[in-house]
Design a protein around this motif. Structure first.
Motif, PDB file in Angstrom:
ATOM      1  N   ASN A  56       0.821  -1.210   0.000  1.00 34.23           N
ATOM      2  CA  ASN A  56       0.000   0.000   0.000  1.00 34.23           C
ATOM      3  C   ASN A  56       0.857   1.262   0.000  1.00 34.23           C
ATOM      4  N   CYS A  57       1.961   1.242   0.741  1.00 37.02           N
ATOM      5  CA  CYS A  57       2.867   2.400   0.740  1.00 37.02           C
ATOM      6  C   CYS A  57       3.438   2.626  -0.654  1.00 37.02           C
ATOM      7  N   ILE A  58       3.808   1.554  -1.323  1.00 34.27           N
ATOM      8  CA  ILE A  58       4.355   1.678  -2.673  1.00 34.27           C
ATOM      9  C   ILE A  58       3.284   2.178  -3.637  1.00 34.27           C
ATOM     10  N   LEU A  59       2.053   1.715  -3.483  1.00 36.76           N
ATOM     11  CA  LEU A  59       0.955   2.183  -4.332  1.00 36.76           C
ATOM     12  C   LEU A  59       0.721   3.681  -4.173  1.00 36.76           C
ATOM     13  N   VAL A  60       0.726   4.153  -2.933  1.00 38.52           N
ATOM     14  CA  VAL A  60       0.501   5.580  -2.691  1.00 38.52           C
ATOM     15  C   VAL A  60       1.630   6.404  -3.300  1.00 38.52           C
ATOM     16  N   TYR A  61       2.854   5.916  -3.193  1.00 35.20           N
ATOM     17  CA  TYR A  61       3.977   6.642  -3.786  1.00 35.20           C
ATOM     18  C   TYR A  61       3.876   6.647  -5.311  1.00 35.20           C
ATOM     19  N   MET A  62       3.415   5.546  -5.891  1.00 33.37           N
ATOM     20  CA  MET A  62       3.225   5.496  -7.340  1.00 33.37           C
ATOM     21  C   MET A  62       2.167   6.504  -7.777  1.00 33.37           C
ATOM     22  N   ARG A  63       1.124   6.651  -6.969  1.00 36.10           N
ATOM     23  CA  ARG A  63       0.107   7.651  -7.302  1.00 36.10           C
ATOM     24  C   ARG A  63       0.722   9.049  -7.284  1.00 36.10           C
ATOM     25  N   TYR A  64       1.569   9.313  -6.292  1.00 29.12           N
ATOM     26  CA  TYR A  64       2.243  10.614  -6.225  1.00 29.12           C
ATOM     27  C   TYR A  64       3.102  10.841  -7.470  1.00 29.12           C
ATOM     28  N   LEU A  65       3.852   9.819  -7.888  1.00 26.91           N
ATOM     29  CA  LEU A  65       4.706   9.967  -9.066  1.00 26.91           C
ATOM     30  C   LEU A  65       3.876  10.188 -10.329  1.00 26.91           C
ATOM     31  N   GLU A  66       2.740   9.511 -10.417  1.00 30.96           N
ATOM     32  CA  GLU A  66       1.886   9.707 -11.591  1.00 30.96           C
ATOM     33  C   GLU A  66       1.384  11.151 -11.653  1.00 30.96           C
ATOM     34  N   GLU A  67       0.986  11.700 -10.515  1.00 28.44           N
ATOM     35  CA  GLU A  67       0.543  13.094 -10.484  1.00 28.44           C
ATOM     36  C   GLU A  67       1.693  14.029 -10.843  1.00 28.44           C
ATOM     37  N   LEU A  68       2.893  13.695 -10.373  1.00 27.84           N
ATOM     38  CA  LEU A  68       4.065  14.507 -10.696  1.00 27.84           C
ATOM     39  C   LEU A  68       4.336  14.488 -12.200  1.00 27.84           C
ATOM     40  N   CYS A  69       4.145  13.330 -12.820  1.00 27.97           N
ATOM     41  CA  CYS A  69       4.325  13.233 -14.270  1.00 27.97           C
ATOM     42  C   CYS A  69       3.327  14.126 -15.002  1.00 27.97           C
ATOM     43  N   ARG A  70       2.092  14.162 -14.528  1.00 25.45           N
ATOM     44  CA  ARG A  70       1.088  15.015 -15.164  1.00 25.45           C
ATOM     45  C   ARG A  70       1.489  16.485 -15.054  1.00 25.45           C
ATOM     46  N   ILE A  71       1.945  16.883 -13.876  1.00 27.86           N
ATOM     47  CA  ILE A  71       2.338  18.276 -13.657  1.00 27.86           C
ATOM     48  C   ILE A  71       3.499  18.653 -14.571  1.00 27.86           C
ATOM     49  N   ASN A  72       4.423  17.719 -14.772  1.00 23.63           N
ATOM     50  CA  ASN A  72       5.621  17.986 -15.570  1.00 23.63           C
ATOM     51  C   ASN A  72       5.443  17.674 -17.054  1.00 23.63           C
ATOM     52  N   GLY A  73       4.215  17.350 -17.454  1.00 24.45           N
ATOM     53  CA  GLY A  73       3.961  17.068 -18.859  1.00 24.45           C
ATOM     54  C   GLY A  73       4.545  15.757 -19.342  1.00 24.45           C
ATOM     55  N   GLN A  74       4.705  14.781 -18.432  1.00 22.61           N
ATOM     56  CA  GLN A  74       5.286  13.489 -18.791  1.00 22.61           C
ATOM     57  C   GLN A  74       4.289  12.346 -18.649  1.00 22.61           C
ATOM     58  N   ALA A  75       3.010  12.682 -18.589  1.00 20.56           N
ATOM     59  CA  ALA A  75       2.002  11.657 -18.337  1.00 20.56           C
ATOM     60  C   ALA A  75       1.976  10.582 -19.416  1.00 20.56           C
ATOM     61  N   GLU A  76       2.338  10.948 -20.652  1.00 21.09           N
ATOM     62  CA  GLU A  76       2.323   9.982 -21.746  1.00 21.09           C
ATOM     63  C   GLU A  76       3.594   9.143 -21.807  1.00 21.09           C
ATOM     64  N   LYS A  77       4.570   9.494 -21.007  1.00 16.63           N
ATOM     65  CA  LYS A  77       5.860   8.809 -21.075  1.00 16.63           C
ATOM     66  C   LYS A  77       5.931   7.601 -20.153  1.00 16.63           C
ATOM     67  N   PHE A  78       5.253   7.683 -18.992  1.00 11.58           N
ATOM     68  CA  PHE A  78       5.365   6.627 -17.990  1.00 11.58           C
ATOM     69  C   PHE A  78       3.984   6.100 -17.608  1.00 11.58           C
ATOM     70  N   VAL A  79       3.924   4.792 -17.362  1.00  6.13           N
ATOM     71  CA  VAL A  79       2.742   4.159 -16.791  1.00  6.13           C
ATOM     72  C   VAL A  79       3.199   3.350 -15.583  1.00  6.13           C
ATOM     73  N   PHE A  80       2.465   3.487 -14.491  1.00 11.00           N
ATOM     74  CA  PHE A  80       2.788   2.775 -13.262  1.00 11.00           C
ATOM     75  C   PHE A  80       1.774   1.651 -13.073  1.00 11.00           C
TER      76      PHE A  80
END
Length: 209
Positions: A56-80
């Motif tokens: 669950n801790c890893i899942l929450v961190y992955m959600r944070y990274l996904e949001e960070l990718c969206r903010i940085n315009g990298q949402a299409e580059k990575f999938v978690f």
């Protein structure tokens, strides 16, 4: 305790009691469907004290990274991809439900555009490793903080998913359908104890974000 952990520790001790939980929504882009996970006091306590951490801790961190990718315009580059979809529930059976887990991974890869990378934490039985998948290059980058060469379940899982992906996309026509996926054991920091692997995988998940 690390200084950065102190606000989280203060919150856990002041606002949570044993049995209380924090609900965190996990989007369908990680799980394949929308669902919440619940962080308990024990989850947070183990995390801030660098003990063995939960999925669950890893899942929450992955959600944070996904949001960070969206903010940085990298949402299409990575999938978690959620580790619960591809990690074996039991490791004492011959295939540990590998067919179903390969199908779960295939559901993420099916419409994969070129140059998209898939980050896949995998727990092979109280040890975390990370795969970074590039389906169009038929390549899996493998990070193991124990630097062990044994990755039988992970290798078979990837080969099954990649073979099905080639059939689904027609890549099996261009390339031999039974061609084995390339694996590259990538260097990462070596864990010194027996419980730090999850933290190393958190760090590798966030690499170059």
């Amino acid at each position: 305790m690390n200084r950065a952990m102190k606000p989280l520790a203060y919150y856990a001790h002041s606002s949570m009691r044993q049995g209380n939980q924090i609900e965190v929504p996990i989007p369908y882009t990680i799980m394949g469907f929308d669902m919440p996970v619940f962080l308990s006091f024990e989850d947070i306590y183990e995390f801030i004290n660098l003990q063995e951490i939960s999925a669950n801790c890893i899942l929450v961190y992955m959600r944070y990274l996904e949001e960070l990718c969206r903010i940085n315009g990298q949402a299409e580059k990575f999938v978690f991809v959620s580790p619960s979809l591809i990690s074996p529930v039991r490791t004492d059976t011959e295939d540990a439900g590998r067919r179903e887990r390969a199908d779960n991974l295939l559901s993420f890869l099916r419409d994969a555009p070129k140059e998209r990378l898939y980050l896949v934490p995998h727990n092979r039985g109280r040890h975390w490793v990370l795969g970074v998948i590039d389906p169009w290059e038929d390549l899996v980058l493998y990070f193991d903080p124990l630097r062990e060469k044994k990755r039988d379940d992970f290798t078979e899982l990837m080969n099954m998913a990649f073979t099905d992906w080639k059939i689904t996309t027609g890549e099996g026509i261009r390339r031999r359908r039974d061609c084995k996926t390339k694996f590259s054991n990538c260097p990462c920091p070596l864990q010194e104890g027996s419980v730090e692997c999850g933290y190393f995988i958190l760090g590798e998940n966030g690499l170059d974000m």
